[in-house]
Design a protein around this motif. Structure first.
Motif, PDB file in Angstrom:
ATOM      1  N   LEU A  34     -29.280 -61.907  37.498  1.00 29.44           N
ATOM      2  CA  LEU A  34     -29.633 -61.486  38.893  1.00 29.44           C
ATOM      3  C   LEU A  34     -30.372 -60.252  38.949  1.00 29.44           C
ATOM      4  CD1 LEU A  34     -26.541 -62.930  40.650  1.00 29.44           C
ATOM      5  CD2 LEU A  34     -28.365 -63.897  40.811  1.00 29.44           C
ATOM      6  N   THR A  35     -29.860 -59.254  38.171  1.00 29.81           N
ATOM      7  CA  THR A  35     -30.376 -57.901  38.484  1.00 29.81           C
ATOM      8  C   THR A  35     -31.502 -57.469  37.517  1.00 29.81           C
ATOM      9  OG1 THR A  35     -28.419 -57.056  36.949  1.00 29.81           O
ATOM     10  CG2 THR A  35     -28.209 -57.377  39.563  1.00 29.81           C
ATOM     11  N   ILE A  36     -30.828 -56.810  36.268  1.00 27.68           N
ATOM     12  CA  ILE A  36     -31.662 -56.198  35.324  1.00 27.68           C
ATOM     13  C   ILE A  36     -32.773 -56.868  34.696  1.00 27.68           C
ATOM     14  CG2 ILE A  36     -29.827 -54.310  35.015  1.00 27.68           C
ATOM     15  CD1 ILE A  36     -29.365 -55.526  32.378  1.00 27.68           C
ATOM     16  N   GLN A  37     -32.329 -58.317  34.330  1.00 37.76           N
ATOM     17  CA  GLN A  37     -33.682 -59.034  33.482  1.00 37.76           C
ATOM     18  C   GLN A  37     -34.660 -59.270  34.687  1.00 37.76           C
ATOM     19  OE1 GLN A  37     -34.808 -61.999  33.874  1.00 37.76           O
ATOM     20  NE2 GLN A  37     -33.683 -63.038  35.200  1.00 37.76           N
ATOM     21  N   THR A  74     -19.570 -71.003  34.264  1.00 36.45           N
ATOM     22  CA  THR A  74     -19.411 -69.846  35.349  1.00 36.45           C
ATOM     23  C   THR A  74     -20.801 -69.152  35.525  1.00 36.45           C
ATOM     24  OG1 THR A  74     -17.247 -69.177  34.474  1.00 36.45           O
ATOM     25  CG2 THR A  74     -18.400 -67.738  35.728  1.00 36.45           C
ATOM     26  N   GLN A  75     -21.764 -68.887  34.230  1.00 36.92           N
ATOM     27  CA  GLN A  75     -22.768 -68.446  34.710  1.00 36.92           C
ATOM     28  C   GLN A  75     -23.938 -69.606  35.295  1.00 36.92           C
ATOM     29  OE1 GLN A  75     -25.648 -68.554  31.540  1.00 36.92           O
ATOM     30  NE2 GLN A  75     -26.629 -66.587  31.809  1.00 36.92           N
ATOM     31  N   SER A  76     -23.907 -70.534  35.281  1.00 35.93           N
ATOM     32  CA  SER A  76     -24.708 -71.616  35.693  1.00 35.93           C
ATOM     33  C   SER A  76     -24.189 -71.732  37.242  1.00 35.93           C
ATOM     34  CB  SER A  76     -24.416 -72.958  35.028  1.00 35.93           C
ATOM     35  OG  SER A  76     -24.963 -72.979  33.755  1.00 35.93           O
ATOM     36  N   ILE A  77     -23.025 -71.674  37.810  1.00 39.83           N
ATOM     37  CA  ILE A  77     -22.635 -72.118  38.992  1.00 39.83           C
ATOM     38  C   ILE A  77     -23.118 -70.904  39.782  1.00 39.83           C
ATOM     39  CG2 ILE A  77     -20.720 -72.130  40.499  1.00 39.83           C
ATOM     40  CD1 ILE A  77     -19.310 -74.012  38.586  1.00 39.83           C
ATOM     41  N   VAL A  78     -22.730 -69.472  39.275  1.00 43.65           N
ATOM     42  CA  VAL A  78     -23.334 -68.355  40.106  1.00 43.65           C
ATOM     43  C   VAL A  78     -24.789 -68.398  40.275  1.00 43.65           C
ATOM     44  CG1 VAL A  78     -23.215 -65.901  39.915  1.00 43.65           C
ATOM     45  CG2 VAL A  78     -21.242 -66.907  39.314  1.00 43.65           C
ATOM     46  N   LEU A  79     -25.660 -68.667  39.154  1.00 40.58           N
ATOM     47  CA  LEU A  79     -26.885 -68.586  39.431  1.00 40.58           C
ATOM     48  C   LEU A  79     -27.499 -69.603  40.233  1.00 40.58           C
ATOM     49  CD1 LEU A  79     -28.047 -67.847  35.578  1.00 40.58           C
ATOM     50  CD2 LEU A  79     -28.106 -66.223  37.568  1.00 40.58           C
ATOM     51  N   ALA A  80     -26.911 -70.739  40.034  1.00 36.03           N
ATOM     52  CA  ALA A  80     -27.525 -71.948  41.074  1.00 36.03           C
ATOM     53  C   ALA A  80     -27.497 -71.882  42.536  1.00 36.03           C
ATOM     54  CB  ALA A  80     -26.879 -73.260  40.433  1.00 36.03           C
ATOM     55  N   THR A  81     -26.266 -71.514  42.627  1.00 38.14           N
ATOM     56  CA  THR A  81     -25.835 -70.969  44.019  1.00 38.14           C
ATOM     57  C   THR A  81     -26.512 -69.996  44.677  1.00 38.14           C
ATOM     58  OG1 THR A  81     -23.845 -69.857  43.623  1.00 38.14           O
ATOM     59  CG2 THR A  81     -23.717 -72.538  44.196  1.00 38.14           C
ATOM     60  N   THR A  82     -26.792 -68.923  44.010  1.00 41.28           N
ATOM     61  CA  THR A  82     -27.195 -67.628  44.418  1.00 41.28           C
ATOM     62  C   THR A  82     -28.793 -67.721  44.603  1.00 41.28           C
ATOM     63  OG1 THR A  82     -25.577 -66.524  43.200  1.00 41.28           O
ATOM     64  CG2 THR A  82     -27.274 -65.211  44.240  1.00 41.28           C
ATOM     65  N   PHE A  83     -29.411 -68.551  43.633  1.00 43.97           N
ATOM     66  CA  PHE A  83     -30.863 -68.541  43.995  1.00 43.97           C
ATOM     67  C   PHE A  83     -31.108 -69.543  44.975  1.00 43.97           C
ATOM     68  CE2 PHE A  83     -31.181 -66.802  39.456  1.00 43.97           C
ATOM     69  CZ  PHE A  83     -32.299 -65.723  39.842  1.00 43.97           C
ATOM     70  N   ALA A  84     -30.530 -70.737  44.916  1.00 45.01           N
ATOM     71  CA  ALA A  84     -30.810 -71.949  45.723  1.00 45.01           C
ATOM     72  C   ALA A  84     -30.728 -71.729  47.167  1.00 45.01           C
ATOM     73  CB  ALA A  84     -29.814 -73.209  45.471  1.00 45.01           C
ATOM     74  N   VAL A  85     -29.734 -70.767  47.449  1.00 43.50           N
ATOM     75  CA  VAL A  85     -29.437 -70.798  49.185  1.00 43.50           C
ATOM     76  C   VAL A  85     -30.755 -69.874  49.772  1.00 43.50           C
ATOM     77  CG1 VAL A  85     -27.040 -70.410  48.817  1.00 43.50           C
ATOM     78  CG2 VAL A  85     -28.321 -68.317  48.905  1.00 43.50           C
ATOM     79  N   SER A  86     -31.604 -69.188  48.972  1.00 43.80           N
ATOM     80  CA  SER A  86     -32.465 -68.253  49.450  1.00 43.80           C
ATOM     81  C   SER A  86     -33.861 -68.904  50.124  1.00 43.80           C
ATOM     82  CB  SER A  86     -32.992 -67.053  48.477  1.00 43.80           C
ATOM     83  OG  SER A  86     -31.836 -66.531  48.174  1.00 43.80           O
ATOM     84  N   THR A 126     -26.616 -58.591  43.541  1.00 49.00           N
ATOM     85  CA  THR A 126     -27.349 -59.537  43.167  1.00 49.00           C
ATOM     86  C   THR A 126     -28.837 -59.050  42.930  1.00 49.00           C
ATOM     87  OG1 THR A 126     -28.111 -59.711  45.410  1.00 49.00           O
ATOM     88  CG2 THR A 126     -26.445 -61.058  44.779  1.00 49.00           C
ATOM     89  N   GLY A 127     -29.122 -57.757  42.615  1.00 45.45           N
ATOM     90  CA  GLY A 127     -30.293 -57.133  42.222  1.00 45.45           C
ATOM     91  C   GLY A 127     -31.435 -57.495  43.446  1.00 45.45           C
ATOM     92  N   GLY A 128     -30.918 -57.471  44.579  1.00 41.35           N
ATOM     93  CA  GLY A 128     -31.607 -57.476  46.026  1.00 41.35           C
ATOM     94  C   GLY A 128     -32.277 -59.090  46.155  1.00 41.35           C
ATOM     95  N   LEU A 129     -31.461 -59.910  45.625  1.00 40.31           N
ATOM     96  CA  LEU A 129     -31.696 -61.446  45.692  1.00 40.31           C
ATOM     97  C   LEU A 129     -31.262 -61.804  47.077  1.00 40.31           C
ATOM     98  CD1 LEU A 129     -31.559 -62.998  42.349  1.00 40.31           C
ATOM     99  CD2 LEU A 129     -33.484 -61.952  43.634  1.00 40.31           C
ATOM    100  N   GLU A 150     -37.493 -59.340  51.677  1.00 44.63           N
ATOM    101  CA  GLU A 150     -37.950 -58.058  50.985  1.00 44.63           C
ATOM    102  C   GLU A 150     -38.550 -58.369  49.536  1.00 44.63           C
ATOM    103  OE1 GLU A 150     -36.749 -57.665  54.739  1.00 44.63           O
ATOM    104  OE2 GLU A 150     -35.392 -58.524  53.116  1.00 44.63           O
ATOM    105  N   HIS A 151     -37.592 -58.929  48.704  1.00 47.45           N
ATOM    106  CA  HIS A 151     -38.096 -59.230  47.252  1.00 47.45           C
ATOM    107  C   HIS A 151     -39.344 -60.037  47.369  1.00 47.45           C
ATOM    108  CE1 HIS A 151     -37.895 -59.822  43.040  1.00 47.45           C
ATOM    109  NE2 HIS A 151     -37.826 -61.199  43.304  1.00 47.45           N
ATOM    110  N   HIS A 152     -39.696 -60.971  48.193  1.00 53.61           N
ATOM    111  CA  HIS A 152     -40.666 -61.663  47.969  1.00 53.61           C
ATOM    112  C   HIS A 152     -42.021 -60.890  48.334  1.00 53.61           C
ATOM    113  CE1 HIS A 152     -40.487 -66.084  46.430  1.00 53.61           C
ATOM    114  NE2 HIS A 152     -39.322 -65.750  46.508  1.00 53.61           N
TER     115      HIS A 152
END
Length: 516
Positions: free
Chosen positions: A223-226, A379-391, A438-441, A446-448
C-alpha cells in the motif's frame, strides 16, 4: 459521507466506446500478447470481436488501416527509435533515457505509446518538463495517427486550477527543489522496520499467527512504499524510488508488472470498461461493472468474494509470470521494459519464494512453513483486496444509473475531461491516520490527480480539491471511515452482480486496447 452534487450539464452523447470486456480482456489479451502487435492484428481483432458476440452491440467497428507512414511497432525505420508521442508529435526518447530526473524506469513507460496523459499527470510544473521535451529529436513522417491518442490532462480546467493552487498554497515554490517528492522518509522507515521485525518472528517460529503478522507487513509495503516508490513519489532520487519499488517483488508482487498495469492502464483510464484492467481482470469470477456480461452466479458475488479475496496473491503470481512471457499485462503492452527490468521479475520471485517458503521450511519443516505461509497469503490478500477495491467500486464512482459519472464514462476516452474523470471515479475515506497506513490510498482522489506527489501531502491537497469541486458542482465523495465505505462497496457488488448488462459500442477502444 460528503457528496457535492454535480451539474447535469456535464452529460454528453456517447460517440463510440469499446466492448464490455468479457471477453475482450481475455480474448484480446491472447490476440495481442506479443512484444509488438503483428501485421495480422486487424484479423485477430475481428476474430476477437466475433467471440464476444453475446455482448449487446449497438454499433459496428469502423474500418481502420495502417497510415502511409508505416507501422510504428513493426517497421525498422521506427522500431530503431525509442519513440513516444506527446500531443500529436513523435519524439525519440533515446538521448534522454539516462538523463531523465525521474529515472529510466518511469520514462520506459512512455516508449511505444502516446504518453501525453502520463507526462502531464506526473509533472507539477509541466511548462518546465515540456521545455526539456522540445529539445528531443522529432521523428518527421512518423505515423502519429496510427497510435491511439491518450487523454490530455492539461486540457482540464479543473485539473489546471487544482494544480496551480497546489503549487502556490501547498509547496509555495518549493516543488522546484523536489519538495513534492519528499516527506515520506519517516513512513518508509516505519514500514520497513515493522516488516523486518515481523519477518524475524516468522523465521523464529513459523505459524499462522506470525504468518498473519508478516502478511500485514507485506500489505503495508504494497500500500505504501512500493506503491509510491514505483510512482517515483518517495524520493527525489530515482535509485531510492526503484529500490523501494522493488519491495513489491519481495512481498510477492512484481514492480515491473505493477508499473504497466497500474500506471499505464488503471491510472490513465480509471474505471473505463475497456482500458482500465482493474475493471475486467477479475472477470468472470467477479463482475465489477454492469457493462460486463452477467452470469447467474454474479448475484451472489457480494457473498462469495470473501472466499476469493484470500487467494489474490496467488493470482498475482500466475499473472506476473504470464505477463513476463507475454510481454503484456492484461491492459498494457510492455513496449519499453528493459532486459534488466525483466530480470528483476525473476530475481524478485526467487527471493520471495526463498524468504516465504524456503528458509522457514529448512528451519521448521514443511508443515510449519505451509501454515505460516497460508497466514501470510490470506492476510496480505484480504487487506490489499478490500483496501484497493473500495476506492473505485461504489455507487458514486461507478454508477449503475444515469448521472454525471456514467455520462463521463460513456464518452469516448479521448473526449472526457480527464480531471473530472479522476474525481468522479474515485472515492476517499478517513483522514491523516488512514493516509499514513495506506500510503495515501484512502485519499484516492488526490492520488489519482497527483500520483507523483508524496502521499504525506495529500491531506493538505484534499482541501483544495474539495473546494474546487464544490465551486464547479462536481461530486467529491468522502466517507468518514473504512467500515462505512466498505459497506457501500458490498452493496455495490450486490447491485452490480444483479444488474442487467448495459449495451455498449464496440469501436475505437477495442483498437486502443490492442495497441496499448
Amino acid at each position: 459521507m460528503q457528496v457535492t452534487n454535480v451539474k447535469a450539464s456535464n452529460s454528453y452523447t456517447r460517440k463510440g466506446e469499446a466492448c464490455s470486456l468479457l471477453g475482450p480482456c481475455r480474448v484480446l489479451k491472447s490476440a495481442f500478447s506479443c512484444t509488438r502487435p503483428r501485421g495480422s492484428w486487424f484479423v485477430n481483432r475481428a476474430a476477437a470481436a466475433s467471440r464476444v458476440a453475446t455482448a449487446p452491440v449497438v454499433d459496428t467497428p469502423p474500418k481502420t488501416s495502417i497510415p502511409s507512414g508505416g507501422d510504428p511497432w513493426e517497421d525498422d525505420k521506427w522500431t530503431k527509435h525509442k519513440w513516444t508521442v506527446y500531443r500529436g508529435v513523435a519524439y525519440d526518447l533515446t538521448p534522454y533515457l539516462d538523463r531523465h530526473p525521474g529515472g529510466r524506469w518511469l520514462l520506459n513507460l512512455a516508449i511505444g505509446r502516446d504518453a501525453t496523459a502520463l507526462f502531464e499527470s506526473y509533472h507539477l510544473r509541466p511548462e518546465v518538463a515540456v521545455a526539456h521535451l522540445k529539445r528531443l529529436p522529432v521523428l518527421e513522417g512518423f505515423p502519429v495517427e496510427a497510435v491511439p491518442q491518450a487523454p490530455r490532462p492539461n486540457d482540464s480546467d479543473l485539473y489546471n486550477a487544482i494544480r496551480e493552487r497546489v503549487r502556490k498554497e501547498v509547496f509555495k515554490g518549493s516543488e522546484v527543489k523536489g519538495a513534492h517528492r519528499s516527506g515520506s522518509e519517516g513512513a518508509a522507515l516505519a514500514v520497513l522496520s515493522y516488516a523486518a521485525a515481523a519477518y524475524a518472528l516468522y523465521t523464529y517460529d513459523a505459524n499462522p499467527l506470525t504468518g498473519a503478522l508478516l502478511g500485514l507487513g507485506g500489505a503495508w509495503i504494497g500500500l505504501t512504499i512500493q506503491h509510491c516508490g514505483n510512482h517515483g513519489a518517495m524520493s527525489t532520487n530515482p535509485i531510492v524510488n526503484n529500490l523501494l519499488g522493488l519491495t513489491n517483488d519481495l512481498a510477492g508482487g512484481s514492480s515491473l508488472m505493477w508499473r504497466y498495469h497500474h500506471q499505464v492502464s488503471h491510472h490513465i483510464h480509471c474505471n473505463d470498461d475497456a482500458l482500465d484492467e482493474d475493471v475486467f481482470s477479475a472477470f468472470p469470477f467477479l463482475r465489477f461493472d454492469d457493462r460486463l456480461p452477467r452470469h447467474w452466479y454474479h448475484s451472489f458475488q457480494h457473498i462469495y468474494m470473501w472466499v476469493l479475496f484470500p487467494f489474490l496473491q496467488l493470482v498475482f503470481q500466475v499473472g506476473d509470470w504470464k505477463a513476463l512471457f507475454d510481454n503484456r499485462t492484461v491492459g498494457a503492452t510492455m513496449y519499453g521494459a528493459s532486459e534488466f527490468e525483466r530480470k528483476t521479475v525473476i530475481a524478485g520471485k526467487l527471493a520471495h519464494y526463498t524468504l516465504l517458503y524456503g528458509l522457514p521450511a529448512i528451519l521448521h519443516g514443511p508443515t510449519a512453513m505451509l501454515a505460516g505461509a497460508a497466514g501470510y497469503l490470506f492476510t496480505q490478500s484480504i487487506v490489499l483486496a478490500t483496501t484497493f477495491a473500495v476506492s473505485h467500486n461504489i455507487s458514486e464512482t461507478k454508477s449503475l444509473d444515469p448521472g454525471p459519472t456514467r455520462d463521463n464514462l460513456d464518452q469516448p476516452a479521448v473526449e472526457r475531461d480527464w480531471g473530472v474523470q479522476q474525481v468522479l471515479t474515485s472515492a476517499n475515506w478517513g483522514g491523516d491516520v488512514g493516509n499514513f497506513f495506506t500510503g495515501g490510498l484512502n485519499l484516492q482522489i488526490e492520488h489519482h490527480l497527483f500520483p507523483a506527489i508524496s502521499f504525506l501531502h495529500y491531506p493538505a491537497i484534499s482541501k483544495i480539491v474539495a473546494d474546487e469541486c464544490h465551486k464547479r458542482g462536481i461530486n467529491y465523495a468522502h466517507y468518514a471511515t473504512l467500515p462505512e465505505i466498505l459497506s457501500s462497496f458490498v452493496r455495490f457488488m450486490a447491485e452490480a452482480g444483479a444488474a442487467p448488462q448495459k449495451p455498449v459500442r464496440r469501436d475505437g477502444e477495442m483498437v486502443m486496447l490492442s495497441k496499448l
